[in-house]
Motif scaffolding. Structure first.
Motif, PDB file in Angstrom:
ATOM      1  N   GLU A 256      -0.430   1.562 -13.711  1.00 48.31           N
ATOM      2  CA  GLU A 256      -0.780   2.692 -12.835  1.00 48.31           C
ATOM      3  C   GLU A 256      -0.082   3.960 -13.335  1.00 48.31           C
ATOM      4  OE1 GLU A 256      -2.308   2.544  -9.464  1.00 48.31           O
ATOM      5  OE2 GLU A 256      -3.130   0.779 -10.445  1.00 48.31           O
TER       6      GLU A 256
ATOM      7  N   SER B  52      -1.800   7.425 -14.683  1.00 47.77           N
ATOM      8  CA  SER B  52      -1.636   8.703 -13.984  1.00 47.77           C
ATOM      9  C   SER B  52      -0.931   9.730 -14.865  1.00 47.77           C
ATOM     10  CB  SER B  52      -0.914   8.522 -12.652  1.00 47.77           C
ATOM     11  OG  SER B  52       0.449   8.420 -12.825  1.00 47.77           O
TER      12      SER B  52
ATOM     13  N   ASP C  97       0.111  -0.658  -3.695  1.00 47.52           N
ATOM     14  CA  ASP C  97       0.601  -0.171  -4.984  1.00 47.52           C
ATOM     15  C   ASP C  97      -0.399   0.763  -5.672  1.00 47.52           C
ATOM     16  OD1 ASP C  97       2.884  -1.686  -4.695  1.00 47.52           O
ATOM     17  OD2 ASP C  97       1.955  -3.455  -5.550  1.00 47.52           O
ATOM     18  N   GLN C  98      -1.330   1.312  -4.927  1.00 45.15           N
ATOM     19  CA  GLN C  98      -2.327   2.198  -5.523  1.00 45.15           C
ATOM     20  C   GLN C  98      -2.713   3.293  -4.529  1.00 45.15           C
ATOM     21  OE1 GLN C  98      -6.065   0.403  -6.625  1.00 45.15           O
ATOM     22  NE2 GLN C  98      -5.903   1.174  -8.693  1.00 45.15           N
ATOM     23  N   ASN C  99      -3.133   4.453  -5.075  1.00 48.31           N
ATOM     24  CA  ASN C  99      -3.611   5.566  -4.244  1.00 48.31           C
ATOM     25  C   ASN C  99      -2.723   5.848  -3.027  1.00 48.31           C
ATOM     26  OD1 ASN C  99      -5.849   6.021  -5.864  1.00 48.31           O
ATOM     27  ND2 ASN C  99      -7.044   4.477  -4.799  1.00 48.31           N
TER      28      ASN C  99
ATOM     29  N   TYR D 216      -6.300   6.980 -11.341  1.00 48.45           N
ATOM     30  CA  TYR D 216      -6.281   5.539 -11.629  1.00 48.45           C
ATOM     31  C   TYR D 216      -7.618   4.944 -12.019  1.00 48.45           C
ATOM     32  CZ  TYR D 216      -2.083   6.582  -9.060  1.00 48.45           C
ATOM     33  OH  TYR D 216      -0.925   7.169  -8.648  1.00 48.45           O
ATOM     34  N   LYS D 217      -8.667   5.778 -12.117  1.00 50.47           N
ATOM     35  CA  LYS D 217      -9.978   5.210 -12.441  1.00 50.47           C
ATOM     36  C   LYS D 217     -10.880   6.228 -13.139  1.00 50.47           C
ATOM     37  CE  LYS D 217     -13.689   2.588 -10.341  1.00 50.47           C
ATOM     38  NZ  LYS D 217     -14.329   2.132  -9.123  1.00 50.47           N
TER      39      LYS D 217
END
Lengths: 284, 106
Positions: free
Chosen positions: A38, A42, A138-140, B37-38
């Motif tokens: 991640e 980023s 653990d994301q966004n 992230y995508k």
């Protein structure tokens, strides 16, 4: 002497602990790997936004997304990133100690992330402006409420748990505006060199609004990365604890297995002795 | 002369630089749509349509240098591989020399 059945029971229990710690160890390892990916993704995103920002910005002052007319609180905001509690060892205590070292309530305000850190502050008799839960996912991560608070202040310092390796985790602090600039400079080797101005570009809605939005976005990415790094350090700390527990459980398992075999052997020997003695007596 | 300056944008234009086209000779531009992230789209495209504060707009090859804050909208991409639509919650678009980058969730 323990009976073999009792030792067998202990072996089964130890075996369960070995399996459990092994599962926790694998989970922590998977989380570490996912968060690392991640952060790398980023960083690439940040790099491209930074290139645009640096070509627009005419001065080097980072305004946390504020326009020139917005009045900022003349205090420094301390942001402490700690764990939600459990398995975190003494790293949170060390972080809170570092934060309170130069703390002066006339000059500083505190925002704390993580329940464990909030408890540490309360126990030290220090009040904080706001408390946020450490995000479970653990994301966004949504750092928008945090940015709203940060943008009210003249400056902000983040205290976070740093990840150096699986075996080494520490505490660190960084001035947020410098952190964004440092992050940008780290990725600034291949800047095209063009200056973006109103003469060479069309801006919608306006240059200032675009710059403010870019600062806001970079701040969000930088903050997310500090939270990710703290989570990484917490997972690594958990991984270390689970590895140590697994090693200990494996040692106990080995010792119990030896003890079990010895006990069974000694019982068999005792029975054999009794049988031989019985035969001897019968011969006599 | 190969390189000249555009009078309206001040941008340097290389006339010798070959124009990007698809198999049928239709002009294309490089388009990347992504979030931290995508990656949602990273390929050649004929056009991209979105909405900003002023209203709906389209970006085609040879567009002027352009930076805009994109509003919550339905993004429409026309590309050699077909049309694609995404719901987006906002972002920032940078257009320069037939290269379009749309940063989402920023």
């Amino acid at each position: 002497m323990k009976r073999p059945q009792d030792i067998q029971l202990e072996i089964n229990q130890t075996s369960t602990i070995v399996n459990l710690t092994s599962v926790f160890e694998s989970l922590a390892s998977m989380k570490i790997s996912a968060i690392k990916n991640e952060v790398i993704a980023s960083q690439l995103f940040f790099k491209e936004i930074w290139h645009i920002y640096e070509q627009i910005r005419v001065d080097s002052l980072f305004r946390f997304g504020r326009t020139k007319n917005d009045e900022a609180i003349k205090k420094t905001l301390y942001i402490g990133v700690t764990g939600e509690g459990g398995f975190s060892g003494d790293i949170d205590q060390r972080l809170v100690r570092m934060m309170l070292k130069d703390y002066d309530k006339e000059k500083h305000d505190i925002i704390i992330i993580g329940h464990h850190g909030a408890i540490q502050l309360a126990q030290s008799g220090v009040s904080f402006q706001r408390y946020f839960k450490m995000p479970a996912k653990d994301q966004n991560i949504n750092v928008r409420p945090l940015i709203t608070e940060i943008s009210k202040y003249e400056s902000a310092i983040v205290f976070y748990q740093s990840y150096e390796s699986l075996s080494v985790q520490g505490t660190a602090q960084i001035d947020l505006s410098k952190a964004v600039q440092a992050q940008g400079l780290k990725s600034g080797e291949d800047i095209a060199g063009d200056v973006i101005t109103d003469e060479t570009y069309i801006f919608e809605p306006s240059t200032f609004e675009v710059v403010a939005h870019l600062e806001d976005s970079m701040l969000a990415i930088a903050l997310s990365q500090f939270i990710f790094e703290s989570k990484l350090a917490q997972y690594a700390s958990r991984f270390r604890a689970m590895s140590a527990a697994k090693q200990k459980a494996n040692e106990s398992f080995g010792e119990l297995r030896t003890q079990y075999n010895r006990t069974k052997r000694s019982i068999a020997d005792a029975r054999l002795k009794e049988t031989i003695n019985g035969f001897r007596k019968a011969e006599d | 002369m190969a390189v000249r300056q555009d009078a309206s944008t001040g941008q340097l234009i290389d006339d010798d630089k070959p124009e990007a086209v698809d198999a049928d000779g239709k002009p294309t531009m490089a388009l990347k749509v992504y979030s931290p992230y995508k990656i949602y789209f990273d390929d050649a495209a004929y056009s991209i349509s979105a909405v900003n504060e002023t209203g709906p707009f389209d970006i085609l090859p040879k567009h002027h240098n352009f930076i805009t804050l994109v509003s919550t909208c339905k993004l429409n991409i026309q590309s050699p591989t077909g049309a694609q639509e995404f719901e987006i919650s906002g972002g920032l678009m940078h257009v320069k020399s037939d290269k379009v980058i749309l940063f989402l969730n920023v």
